[in-house]
Design a protein around this motif. Structure first.
Motif, PDB file in Angstrom:
ATOM      1  N   SER A 183       0.876  -1.081  -0.194  1.00 39.00           N
ATOM      2  CA  SER A 183      -0.077  -0.060  -0.196  1.00 39.00           C
ATOM      3  C   SER A 183       0.930   1.169   0.019  1.00 39.00           C
ATOM      4  CB  SER A 183      -0.977   0.096   1.179  1.00 39.00           C
ATOM      5  OG  SER A 183      -1.670   1.202   1.448  1.00 39.00           O
ATOM      6  N   THR A 184       0.992   2.015  -1.239  1.00 43.27           N
ATOM      7  CA  THR A 184       1.931   3.247  -1.100  1.00 43.27           C
ATOM      8  C   THR A 184       1.154   4.318  -0.622  1.00 43.27           C
ATOM      9  OG1 THR A 184       2.687   2.319  -3.290  1.00 43.27           O
ATOM     10  CG2 THR A 184       3.026   4.503  -2.967  1.00 43.27           C
ATOM     11  N   TYR A 185       1.693   5.074   0.200  1.00 44.22           N
ATOM     12  CA  TYR A 185       1.104   6.108   0.908  1.00 44.22           C
ATOM     13  C   TYR A 185       1.917   7.570   0.889  1.00 44.22           C
ATOM     14  CZ  TYR A 185       4.971   5.624   4.406  1.00 44.22           C
ATOM     15  OH  TYR A 185       6.225   5.540   4.908  1.00 44.22           O
ATOM     16  N   GLU A 186       1.049   8.519   1.068  1.00 44.82           N
ATOM     17  CA  GLU A 186       1.510   9.944   1.373  1.00 44.82           C
ATOM     18  C   GLU A 186       1.240  10.245   2.604  1.00 44.82           C
ATOM     19  OE1 GLU A 186       1.344  11.573  -3.336  1.00 44.82           O
ATOM     20  OE2 GLU A 186      -0.246  12.217  -1.751  1.00 44.82           O
ATOM     21  N   SER A 187       2.072  11.135   3.348  1.00 42.05           N
ATOM     22  CA  SER A 187       1.681  11.943   4.572  1.00 42.05           C
ATOM     23  C   SER A 187       1.864  13.194   4.577  1.00 42.05           C
ATOM     24  CB  SER A 187       2.698  11.189   5.522  1.00 42.05           C
ATOM     25  OG  SER A 187       2.843   9.651   5.646  1.00 42.05           O
ATOM     26  N   ARG A 188       0.798  13.637   5.254  1.00 38.57           N
ATOM     27  CA  ARG A 188       0.620  15.322   5.352  1.00 38.57           C
ATOM     28  C   ARG A 188       0.585  15.650   6.624  1.00 38.57           C
ATOM     29  NH1 ARG A 188      -1.063  13.875   0.227  1.00 38.57           N
ATOM     30  NH2 ARG A 188      -0.742  15.208  -1.355  1.00 38.57           N
ATOM     31  N   ARG A 189       0.760  16.840   7.135  1.00 35.01           N
ATOM     32  CA  ARG A 189       0.452  17.483   8.367  1.00 35.01           C
ATOM     33  C   ARG A 189      -0.962  17.954   8.512  1.00 35.01           C
ATOM     34  NH1 ARG A 189       4.346  15.193  11.082  1.00 35.01           N
ATOM     35  NH2 ARG A 189       6.366  15.993  10.646  1.00 35.01           N
ATOM     36  N   ALA A 190      -1.653  18.092   7.429  1.00 33.64           N
ATOM     37  CA  ALA A 190      -2.767  18.671   7.345  1.00 33.64           C
ATOM     38  C   ALA A 190      -3.695  18.039   5.993  1.00 33.64           C
ATOM     39  CB  ALA A 190      -3.179  20.048   7.280  1.00 33.64           C
ATOM     40  N   ALA A 191      -4.751  17.557   6.137  1.00 35.52           N
ATOM     41  CA  ALA A 191      -5.550  16.892   5.195  1.00 35.52           C
ATOM     42  C   ALA A 191      -5.541  17.724   3.995  1.00 35.52           C
ATOM     43  CB  ALA A 191      -7.018  16.487   5.551  1.00 35.52           C
ATOM     44  N   ASP A 192      -5.441  19.054   3.877  1.00 35.26           N
ATOM     45  CA  ASP A 192      -5.588  19.724   2.632  1.00 35.26           C
ATOM     46  C   ASP A 192      -4.014  20.268   2.245  1.00 35.26           C
ATOM     47  OD1 ASP A 192      -5.163  21.544   4.776  1.00 35.26           O
ATOM     48  OD2 ASP A 192      -6.900  22.950   4.258  1.00 35.26           O
ATOM     49  N   ASP A 193      -3.028  19.852   2.848  1.00 36.58           N
ATOM     50  CA  ASP A 193      -1.733  20.235   2.562  1.00 36.58           C
ATOM     51  C   ASP A 193      -1.473  20.039   0.757  1.00 36.58           C
ATOM     52  OD1 ASP A 193      -1.025  21.255   4.869  1.00 36.58           O
ATOM     53  OD2 ASP A 193       0.357  19.572   5.319  1.00 36.58           O
ATOM     54  N   ALA A 194      -1.017  20.692   0.027  1.00 32.30           N
ATOM     55  CA  ALA A 194      -0.750  20.373  -1.487  1.00 32.30           C
ATOM     56  C   ALA A 194       0.300  19.515  -1.670  1.00 32.30           C
ATOM     57  CB  ALA A 194      -0.384  21.772  -1.970  1.00 32.30           C
ATOM     58  N   LYS A 195       1.243  19.506  -0.807  1.00 30.86           N
ATOM     59  CA  LYS A 195       2.369  18.485  -0.954  1.00 30.86           C
ATOM     60  C   LYS A 195       2.708  17.472   0.292  1.00 30.86           C
ATOM     61  CE  LYS A 195       7.128  18.173  -2.207  1.00 30.86           C
ATOM     62  NZ  LYS A 195       8.438  19.066  -2.479  1.00 30.86           N
ATOM     63  N   PRO A 196       2.946  16.287   0.119  1.00 34.53           N
ATOM     64  CA  PRO A 196       3.176  15.282   1.305  1.00 34.53           C
ATOM     65  C   PRO A 196       4.709  15.510   1.977  1.00 34.53           C
ATOM     66  CG  PRO A 196       3.292  14.105  -0.810  1.00 34.53           C
ATOM     67  CD  PRO A 196       2.951  15.530  -1.127  1.00 34.53           C
ATOM     68  N   PHE A 197       4.641  15.496   3.113  1.00 36.16           N
ATOM     69  CA  PHE A 197       6.162  15.690   3.625  1.00 36.16           C
ATOM     70  C   PHE A 197       6.648  14.124   3.714  1.00 36.16           C
ATOM     71  CE2 PHE A 197       3.419  14.432   7.195  1.00 36.16           C
ATOM     72  CZ  PHE A 197       4.462  13.305   7.983  1.00 36.16           C
ATOM     73  N   ALA A 198       6.139  13.169   3.198  1.00 35.23           N
ATOM     74  CA  ALA A 198       6.958  11.816   3.102  1.00 35.23           C
ATOM     75  C   ALA A 198       5.883  10.870   2.177  1.00 35.23           C
ATOM     76  CB  ALA A 198       6.855  11.145   4.480  1.00 35.23           C
ATOM     77  N   ARG A 199       6.564  10.049   1.756  1.00 32.82           N
ATOM     78  CA  ARG A 199       5.929   8.938   0.954  1.00 32.82           C
ATOM     79  C   ARG A 199       6.507   7.597   1.201  1.00 32.82           C
ATOM     80  NH1 ARG A 199       5.294  10.055  -5.427  1.00 32.82           N
ATOM     81  NH2 ARG A 199       7.386   9.450  -5.131  1.00 32.82           N
ATOM     82  N   GLY A 200       5.795   6.490   1.138  1.00 40.26           N
ATOM     83  CA  GLY A 200       6.562   5.257   1.295  1.00 40.26           C
ATOM     84  C   GLY A 200       5.478   3.973   0.999  1.00 40.26           C
ATOM     85  N   ILE A 201       5.949   2.839   1.222  1.00 39.18           N
ATOM     86  CA  ILE A 201       4.937   1.608   1.180  1.00 39.18           C
ATOM     87  C   ILE A 201       4.594   1.061   2.518  1.00 39.18           C
ATOM     88  CG2 ILE A 201       5.069  -0.616   0.131  1.00 39.18           C
ATOM     89  CD1 ILE A 201       6.707   0.535  -2.106  1.00 39.18           C
ATOM     90  N   ASN A 202       3.672   0.508   2.834  1.00 38.58           N
ATOM     91  CA  ASN A 202       3.105  -0.149   3.829  1.00 38.58           C
ATOM     92  C   ASN A 202       3.153  -1.516   3.420  1.00 38.58           C
ATOM     93  OD1 ASN A 202       2.704   1.715   6.012  1.00 38.58           O
ATOM     94  ND2 ASN A 202       0.830   2.030   4.881  1.00 38.58           N
ATOM     95  N   SER A 203       3.708  -2.501   3.958  1.00 35.99           N
ATOM     96  CA  SER A 203       3.889  -3.828   3.668  1.00 35.99           C
ATOM     97  C   SER A 203       2.770  -4.646   4.574  1.00 35.99           C
ATOM     98  CB  SER A 203       5.238  -4.427   3.543  1.00 35.99           C
ATOM     99  OG  SER A 203       4.965  -6.165   3.108  1.00 35.99           O
ATOM    100  N   ILE A 204       1.748  -5.383   4.009  1.00 36.68           N
ATOM    101  CA  ILE A 204       0.845  -5.977   4.875  1.00 36.68           C
ATOM    102  C   ILE A 204       0.493  -7.489   4.652  1.00 36.68           C
ATOM    103  CG2 ILE A 204      -1.603  -5.605   5.762  1.00 36.68           C
ATOM    104  CD1 ILE A 204      -1.525  -2.865   4.642  1.00 36.68           C
ATOM    105  N   GLN A 205       0.745  -8.483   5.568  1.00 34.52           N
ATOM    106  CA  GLN A 205       0.564  -9.745   5.183  1.00 34.52           C
ATOM    107  C   GLN A 205      -0.665 -10.113   5.847  1.00 34.52           C
ATOM    108  OE1 GLN A 205       4.109  -8.720   6.296  1.00 34.52           O
ATOM    109  NE2 GLN A 205       4.009  -8.532   3.946  1.00 34.52           N
ATOM    110  N   LEU A 206      -1.341 -10.671   5.076  1.00 34.44           N
ATOM    111  CA  LEU A 206      -2.841 -11.292   5.813  1.00 34.44           C
ATOM    112  C   LEU A 206      -2.900 -12.923   5.738  1.00 34.44           C
ATOM    113  CD1 LEU A 206      -4.742  -8.677   3.418  1.00 34.44           C
ATOM    114  CD2 LEU A 206      -4.326  -8.577   5.991  1.00 34.44           C
ATOM    115  N   TYR A 207      -3.855 -13.490   6.352  1.00 32.68           N
ATOM    116  CA  TYR A 207      -4.013 -14.651   6.010  1.00 32.68           C
ATOM    117  C   TYR A 207      -5.776 -14.984   6.450  1.00 32.68           C
ATOM    118  CZ  TYR A 207      -5.308 -19.467   7.802  1.00 32.68           C
ATOM    119  OH  TYR A 207      -5.617 -20.794   7.984  1.00 32.68           O
TER     120      TYR A 207
END
Length: 88
Positions: A33-57
Motif C-alpha cells: 500500500s503506497t502512501y503519502e503523509s501530510r501534516r494537514a489533510a489539505d496540504d498540497a504536498k506530502p512531507f513523506a511517501r513510502g510503502i506499507n507492507s501488509i501480510q494477511l491470512y
C-alpha cells in the motif's frame, strides 16, 4: 501510541493510500500500500511517501493481519513507478 501522540497532536498526521498492489496465493495475501503523509489533510504536498507492507491470512471466514511494516521513500530509496499505480 503514547510516545507519538504528543507530536501528532501538535503537528497533525494524515496518511492517504495512493496505490495498492495485491498478490494472493491460497489463504495468504501480500499487500503493498503506497502512501503519502501530510501534516494537514489539505496540504498540497506530502512531507513523506513510502510503502506499507501488509501480510494477511484468510481462515475461510475473514482475513487476519499477520504483520505490517513499512519503509519510507528517500533519496537513496525512491518509490519504483510500479508502486505508484494500483495493480489490476
Amino acid at each position: 501510541v503514547t510516545r507519538a501522540s504528543g507530536n501528532m497532536s501538535s503537528q497533525g498526521f494524515y496518511e492517504k493510500e495512493i496505490a495498492r498492489r495485491v498478490d494472493q496465493f491460497g489463504s495468504i495475501a501480500q499487500v503493498f500500500s503506497t502512501y503519502e503523509s501530510r501534516r494537514a489533510a489539505d496540504d498540497a504536498k506530502p512531507f513523506a511517501r513510502g510503502i506499507n507492507s501488509i501480510q494477511l491470512y484468510n481462515d475461510g471466514t475473514r482475513y487476519w493481519i499477520i504483520t505490517i511494516f513499512w519503509d519510507a521513500e528517500r533519496a537513496d530509496n525512491p518509490l519504483p513507478a510500479k508502486y505508484l499505480e494500483s495493480s489490476k
